[in-house]
Design an enzyme around this catalytic site. Sequence first.
Site, PDB file in Angstrom:
ATOM      1  N   ARG A 136       7.858 -16.943   4.827  1.00 39.62           N
ATOM      2  CA  ARG A 136       8.410 -17.406   3.555  1.00 39.62           C
ATOM      3  C   ARG A 136       8.740 -16.161   2.733  1.00 39.62           C
ATOM      4  O   ARG A 136       8.204 -15.078   2.951  1.00 39.62           O
ATOM      5  CB  ARG A 136       7.404 -18.277   2.804  1.00 39.62           C
ATOM      6  CG  ARG A 136       6.981 -19.543   3.555  1.00 39.62           C
ATOM      7  CD  ARG A 136       5.916 -20.300   2.771  1.00 39.62           C
ATOM      8  NE  ARG A 136       5.536 -21.552   3.419  1.00 39.62           N
ATOM      9  CZ  ARG A 136       4.541 -21.672   4.302  1.00 39.62           C
ATOM     10  NH1 ARG A 136       3.820 -20.605   4.646  1.00 39.62           N
ATOM     11  NH2 ARG A 136       4.257 -22.841   4.844  1.00 39.62           N
ATOM     12  N   LYS A 161       0.718 -19.982   2.342  1.00 40.01           N
ATOM     13  CA  LYS A 161       0.599 -21.208   1.557  1.00 40.01           C
ATOM     14  C   LYS A 161      -0.771 -21.837   1.775  1.00 40.01           C
ATOM     15  O   LYS A 161      -1.246 -21.949   2.901  1.00 40.01           O
ATOM     16  CB  LYS A 161       1.704 -22.179   1.986  1.00 40.01           C
ATOM     17  CG  LYS A 161       1.880 -23.367   1.078  1.00 40.01           C
ATOM     18  CD  LYS A 161       3.098 -24.172   1.506  1.00 40.01           C
ATOM     19  CE  LYS A 161       3.331 -25.351   0.586  1.00 40.01           C
ATOM     20  NZ  LYS A 161       4.519 -26.129   1.005  1.00 40.01           N
ATOM     21  N   HIS A 268      14.814 -19.589   2.670  1.00 43.21           N
ATOM     22  CA  HIS A 268      14.003 -20.483   3.501  1.00 43.21           C
ATOM     23  C   HIS A 268      14.762 -20.940   4.741  1.00 43.21           C
ATOM     24  O   HIS A 268      14.152 -21.323   5.740  1.00 43.21           O
ATOM     25  CB  HIS A 268      13.542 -21.684   2.678  1.00 43.21           C
ATOM     26  CG  HIS A 268      12.180 -22.184   3.062  1.00 43.21           C
ATOM     27  ND1 HIS A 268      11.046 -21.417   2.947  1.00 43.21           N
ATOM     28  CD2 HIS A 268      11.776 -23.375   3.582  1.00 43.21           C
ATOM     29  CE1 HIS A 268      10.005 -22.107   3.368  1.00 43.21           C
ATOM     30  NE2 HIS A 268      10.417 -23.303   3.773  1.00 43.21           N
ATOM     31  N   ARG A 271      13.755 -18.927   7.708  1.00 43.37           N
ATOM     32  CA  ARG A 271      12.502 -19.404   8.321  1.00 43.37           C
ATOM     33  C   ARG A 271      12.776 -20.641   9.182  1.00 43.37           C
ATOM     34  O   ARG A 271      12.262 -20.754  10.301  1.00 43.37           O
ATOM     35  CB  ARG A 271      11.491 -19.711   7.223  1.00 43.37           C
ATOM     36  CG  ARG A 271      10.181 -20.368   7.671  1.00 43.37           C
ATOM     37  CD  ARG A 271       9.251 -20.482   6.474  1.00 43.37           C
ATOM     38  NE  ARG A 271       8.234 -21.497   6.633  1.00 43.37           N
ATOM     39  CZ  ARG A 271       7.027 -21.283   7.166  1.00 43.37           C
ATOM     40  NH1 ARG A 271       6.719 -20.086   7.619  1.00 43.37           N
ATOM     41  NH2 ARG A 271       6.145 -22.266   7.245  1.00 43.37           N
ATOM     42  N   HIS A 294       1.767 -24.107   9.868  1.00 46.98           N
ATOM     43  CA  HIS A 294       1.691 -25.516   9.478  1.00 46.98           C
ATOM     44  C   HIS A 294       0.323 -26.093   9.833  1.00 46.98           C
ATOM     45  O   HIS A 294      -0.176 -25.863  10.935  1.00 46.98           O
ATOM     46  CB  HIS A 294       2.774 -26.333  10.195  1.00 46.98           C
ATOM     47  CG  HIS A 294       4.152 -26.061   9.693  1.00 46.98           C
ATOM     48  ND1 HIS A 294       5.297 -26.383  10.408  1.00 46.98           N
ATOM     49  CD2 HIS A 294       4.590 -25.491   8.527  1.00 46.98           C
ATOM     50  CE1 HIS A 294       6.363 -26.025   9.706  1.00 46.98           C
ATOM     51  NE2 HIS A 294       5.962 -25.487   8.577  1.00 46.98           N
ATOM     52  N   TYR A 303      11.867 -29.930  13.353  1.00 51.68           N
ATOM     53  CA  TYR A 303      12.876 -29.071  13.971  1.00 51.68           C
ATOM     54  C   TYR A 303      13.421 -29.677  15.262  1.00 51.68           C
ATOM     55  O   TYR A 303      14.518 -29.332  15.684  1.00 51.68           O
ATOM     56  CB  TYR A 303      12.298 -27.676  14.217  1.00 51.68           C
ATOM     57  CG  TYR A 303      11.900 -26.993  12.925  1.00 51.68           C
ATOM     58  CD1 TYR A 303      12.864 -26.574  12.012  1.00 51.68           C
ATOM     59  CD2 TYR A 303      10.559 -26.810  12.594  1.00 51.68           C
ATOM     60  CE1 TYR A 303      12.507 -25.987  10.804  1.00 51.68           C
ATOM     61  CE2 TYR A 303      10.190 -26.214  11.398  1.00 51.68           C
ATOM     62  CZ  TYR A 303      11.169 -25.808  10.506  1.00 51.68           C
ATOM     63  OH  TYR A 303      10.812 -25.231   9.308  1.00 51.68           O
TER      64      TYR A 303
END
Length: 325
Positions: A136, A161, A268, A271, A294, A303
């Site tokens: 990110r 995150k 983003h 990414r 994640h 994706y």
Amino acid sequence: MKPKLMEQVRDTIRARNYSMRTEETYIYWILSFIRFHRMQHPNTMTEQHIRSYLGHLALQRHVAPATQKTALNAVVFLFKQVLQIDPGDFSDFHRASTASRKLPTVLTHEEVTALFRQLQGTPRLCAALMYGSGLRVMETVRLRVHDIDFDRLSVLVREGKGRKQRFTTLAPEICPLLTAQVNLVRSLYNLDAMRSDWDGVYLPYSLDKKYPNAPFELGWQYLFPTDNYSIDPRSGKKRRHHINTSTVQKAVKIAVRNAEIRKPATCHSLRHSFATHLLERGADIRTIQSQLGHTDVKTTEIYTHVINRGGHAVRSPLSDLKLGQ
């Protein structure tokens, strides 16, 4: 005497080592909540006051669900942690309408190449890390010198995150550029070390108390430092912080326009492109999940929808018809 309410909020946030960004966000929504109720002190409010504010956000301001949730988290923090009041249960509150799930914007290899041709300097290197390592933009600018492992070709993301750490891959092609960047940081570090008014680099979670010398070590310096010093708003210390995310975001936005990319691409998107291109090359979905950081593999699975939504994945029935010109 007790300090003023907002001072209490700031002290409570800092005691829990929340980031500066979280502090600013919580302050914003708490003030918004108080202003909505005409400056009434929260210790005189009830659960209904919170519900009416949440309804206002959803019905009058039409905020996104994630924004409404952030506002709720800030207000609940105020009641629970600062005022020591149980705010009630909000499992059934009026939620902002959820838009259909948006597929991520992914660039083709040709578009990524065109984008990089329009970038230079620090923004180009940051973009290379976002696309080459799946970072990110905030994770990129927060990198420290010793987060780059040239021998193992890996990047350590310390402040991801949700305060999560992870290792991700490092493309060998950008190692020479990163080496040059480290040398630049070393030059600034040597200048800083000669100044008596330099207080070292910022360290999270009070690490500077546990390791007093760490702020003055090269390895802990930001990989992308600013040219000038700034005063830490919390400690008042003179530091050299990392560059602002907006510096990279603006450069990428201009590059997208100059490259004549018609997609709504942002930092983003690099990414997203990293994950999609790995998947197209046959990488395992769990590996990609780990690289992106994640928590739930369902987040990564979006994706697969990007790959299957058209292009080479589906043959149009029109192609089977023999139509004249």
